[in-house]
Structures are given as structure tokens and as C-alpha cells.
Design a protein around this motif. Structure first.
Motif, PDB file in Angstrom:
ATOM      1  N   ARG A   1       1.624   6.883  -2.609  1.00  0.00           N
ATOM      2  CA  ARG A   1       1.992   5.488  -2.404  1.00  0.00           C
ATOM      3  C   ARG A   1       3.482   5.267  -2.626  1.00  0.00           C
ATOM      4  NH1 ARG A   1       2.783   0.617  -4.747  1.00  0.00           N
ATOM      5  NH2 ARG A   1       1.704  -1.216  -3.855  1.00  0.00           N
ATOM      6  N   GLU A   2       4.052   6.009  -3.564  1.00  0.00           N
ATOM      7  CA  GLU A   2       5.485   5.851  -3.860  1.00  0.00           C
ATOM      8  C   GLU A   2       6.360   6.200  -2.665  1.00  0.00           C
ATOM      9  OE1 GLU A   2       5.547   6.582  -8.710  1.00  0.00           O
ATOM     10  OE2 GLU A   2       6.251   8.163  -7.363  1.00  0.00           O
TER      11      GLU A   2
ATOM     12  N   ILE B   1       5.965   5.124   0.277  1.00  0.00           N
ATOM     13  CA  ILE B   1       6.060   3.993   1.203  1.00  0.00           C
ATOM     14  C   ILE B   1       6.265   2.653   0.506  1.00  0.00           C
ATOM     15  CG2 ILE B   1       4.642   5.144   2.955  1.00  0.00           C
ATOM     16  CD1 ILE B   1       2.325   3.245   2.039  1.00  0.00           C
ATOM     17  N   SER B   2       6.222   2.640  -0.834  1.00  0.00           N
ATOM     18  CA  SER B   2       6.331   1.381  -1.580  1.00  0.00           C
ATOM     19  C   SER B   2       7.300   1.532  -2.743  1.00  0.00           C
ATOM     20  CB  SER B   2       4.958   0.949  -2.105  1.00  0.00           C
ATOM     21  OG  SER B   2       4.055   0.736  -1.031  1.00  0.00           O
ATOM     22  N   PRO B   3       7.890   0.444  -3.206  1.00  0.00           N
ATOM     23  CA  PRO B   3       8.942   0.551  -4.225  1.00  0.00           C
ATOM     24  C   PRO B   3       8.440   0.816  -5.638  1.00  0.00           C
ATOM     25  CG  PRO B   3       8.569  -1.756  -3.642  1.00  0.00           C
ATOM     26  CD  PRO B   3       7.749  -0.931  -2.685  1.00  0.00           C
ATOM     27  N   GLU B   4       7.178   0.468  -5.934  1.00  0.00           N
ATOM     28  CA  GLU B   4       6.699   0.612  -7.308  1.00  0.00           C
ATOM     29  C   GLU B   4       6.642   2.075  -7.734  1.00  0.00           C
ATOM     30  OE1 GLU B   4       5.474  -3.166  -5.632  1.00  0.00           O
ATOM     31  OE2 GLU B   4       4.922  -1.147  -4.997  1.00  0.00           O
TER      32      GLU B   4
ATOM     33  N   LEU C   1      -1.214  -5.242  -6.636  1.00  0.00           N
ATOM     34  CA  LEU C   1      -0.322  -4.491  -5.759  1.00  0.00           C
ATOM     35  C   LEU C   1      -1.011  -4.187  -4.437  1.00  0.00           C
ATOM     36  CD1 LEU C   1       1.226  -1.901  -8.260  1.00  0.00           C
ATOM     37  CD2 LEU C   1       2.297  -3.986  -7.367  1.00  0.00           C
ATOM     38  N   ASP C   2      -0.206  -3.944  -3.413  1.00  0.00           N
ATOM     39  CA  ASP C   2      -0.715  -3.561  -2.103  1.00  0.00           C
ATOM     40  C   ASP C   2      -1.548  -2.280  -2.208  1.00  0.00           C
ATOM     41  OD1 ASP C   2      -0.413  -3.827   0.997  1.00  0.00           O
ATOM     42  OD2 ASP C   2       0.051  -1.736   0.546  1.00  0.00           O
TER      43      ASP C   2
ATOM     44  N   ARG D   1      -2.298  -0.029   0.168  1.00  0.00           N
ATOM     45  CA  ARG D   1      -2.097   0.969   1.233  1.00  0.00           C
ATOM     46  C   ARG D   1      -1.549   2.253   0.627  1.00  0.00           C
ATOM     47  NH1 ARG D   1       1.796   2.169   5.604  1.00  0.00           N
ATOM     48  NH2 ARG D   1       3.244   0.648   4.716  1.00  0.00           N
TER      49      ARG D   1
ATOM     50  N   GLY E   1      -5.021  -0.324   3.083  1.00  0.00           N
ATOM     51  CA  GLY E   1      -4.271  -1.567   2.906  1.00  0.00           C
ATOM     52  C   GLY E   1      -5.011  -2.782   3.430  1.00  0.00           C
TER      53      GLY E   1
END
Length: 234
Positions: free
Chosen positions: A12-13, A15-18, A219-220, A222, A232
Motif C-alpha cells: 500500500r505504501e 501508492i499511498s502516502p501513509e 484509511l483508503d 486499496r 479500494g
């Protein structure tokens, strides 16, 4: 829990900022028997207290069969009790369980009839099947791999799973396949293969737990490689 959930979060990291850290406290269990599972579950409160010291944002109770062997609907009682333990330490955190997450994940994708692969001995697998049925999901077919040693469960080759699913006789009657009803039995590398093989959603205990954790964190959901539940859309 300690391999596939971090792998999904790392994915997930991309594609996402968290960003995530992973913390664990272990309950002892060598052989997957009802007696050892009951003793293990008794240690869960202490583990929740220990993890509270890290002020984590969400906790996940890993062992699906430990919950399901304690009686129908027990995941709700367990999650509430463990959450209360975190409240009492001064670091309250939402608690999800792989047992509750799997049931919720099946329902989230709209599946009413499923086939299940589990590593447990047949009597424990029957408890799991009965638990899921009691939650309103029809288990049409199941396979018990009958592996009692917990380390042997972790060493099971996920490359075997597509063949196990292919041997099932009632796939045409199900809406989805639970490829691993156990966070200990690895399955992640086979999820996309089996989804393509059967043309139906595939989910696992680890995927469902990750999904439930992300939802608890608002959180999302996806996650690349996480199958339908982590597309997602849910």
C-alpha cells in the motif's frame, strides 16, 4: 500475521502516502488443538496491555481459530474486552480480530455462499465452518489440510493452493473463495492466481484483517495484490 499483513501494508505504501510500523505481542501455542487455543486466548488480555505501551493506533488479534473455537459470536466479546484493556492503560485503540474481519469481509463483497481452505484438523475446521454459518454465510464446501503443528502451518507452500481450489467440486455454486482461513498459513502469492483461475473473488484471513485495520484507521482500502476486498471498492 507477522509476514503477510506487513507485506500488504508495504504494498500500500507504494501508492499511498501513509507509512506504518508493525508491533506484535505473542501468545504461546505450538500445536493447533482446542486445549492450546483456549490457553492461548487466555493470554490475549496481557498482550493487549503490552502493546498499549507502544500507543499503537489499531490492534489486530491474529488467531482466527482461537476465537472461533471459543463459541459462536465470540469475536465481539473478545474485541470489546481487549479494547477495554487498552482504555485502562490510557492508550485506547480499536481492536479487530481476524475472525470478525473475515466474516465482515465476506459480507462486504456481497458473498453469501463461500468455499473455504483451512490448515486445521477436521474437528477444528468444522468449528470454523459452523461459526461462519452462524454469522449468516453459507459455507458450501471446505477443505481441511489437517496440519496440527503450528510451524508446519506457516511452512505450507502457497503454490499448492490453486490445485487445492481446483479440486473442489462445488465452485460453480459459490460467490467467493476463502483461500486461507488462517493468518498463519501463507496464501498471498496465490490470491491473484486463484482469482484469475476461478473468475470469482478470493479473500483470506490476512487480507480481511488488513482491510479491517485500514477501515478502523479510516484509511483508503486499496492495496495492490490484496485481491477483491482490497481493491479500494469496499
Amino acid at each position: 500475521m507477522e509476514t503477510e499483513i506487513p507485506a500488504l501494508l508495504r504494498s500500500r505504501e507504494a501508492i499511498s502516502p501513509e507509512r506504518f510500523t508493525f508491533h506484535s505481542a505473542r501468545m504461546r501455542m505450538k500445536h493447533v488443538t482446542k486445549e492450546e487455543l483456549s490457553r492461548m486466548d487466555g493470554a490475549s488480555d496481557a498482550c493487549a496491555v503490552e502493546l498499549s505501551d507502544a500507543a499503537v493506533d489499531v490492534m489486530g488479534y491474529a488467531c482466527l481459530v482461537a476465537i472461533m473455537s471459543m463459541g459462536k459470536g465470540y469475536h465481539r466479546e473478545s474485541q470489546a474486552r481487549l479494547h477495554q484493556a487498552t482504555v485502562e492503560t490510557g492508550n485506547p485503540a480499536p481492536v479487530v480480530s481476524s475472525a470478525g474481519a473475515l466474516v465482515d469481509g465476506i459480507k462486504a463483497i456481497g458473498a453469501k455462499r463461500v468455499a473455504i481452505v483451512a490448515p486445521y484438523m477436521k474437528p477444528l475446521t468444522e468449528l470454523v465452518v459452523d461459526y461462519i454459518r452462524a454469522e449468516g454465510v453459507d459455507v458450501v464446501e471446505w477443505r481441511a489440510l489437517e496440519i496440527s503443528d503450528n510451524l508446519a502451518v506457516a511452512a505450507h507452500d502457497p503454490a499448492r493452493l490453486p490445485g487445492i481450489v481446483a479440486s473442489m467440486e462445488h465452485l460453480a455454486e459459490v460467490d467467493a473463495v476463502v483461500l486461507s482461513a488462517c493468518v498463519q498459513m501463507p496464501s498471498l502469492p496465490a490470491v491473484s492466481i486463484v482469482e484469475a483461475q476461478i473468475g470469482k473473488p478470493v479473500l483470506t484471513a490476512a487480507i480481511s484483517t488488513t482491510w479491517a485495520m485500514l477501515r478502523a484507521l479510516d484509511l483508503d482500502t486499496r492495496v495492490p495484490g490484496g485481491g477483491t476486498l482490497l481493491s479500494g471498492a469496499f
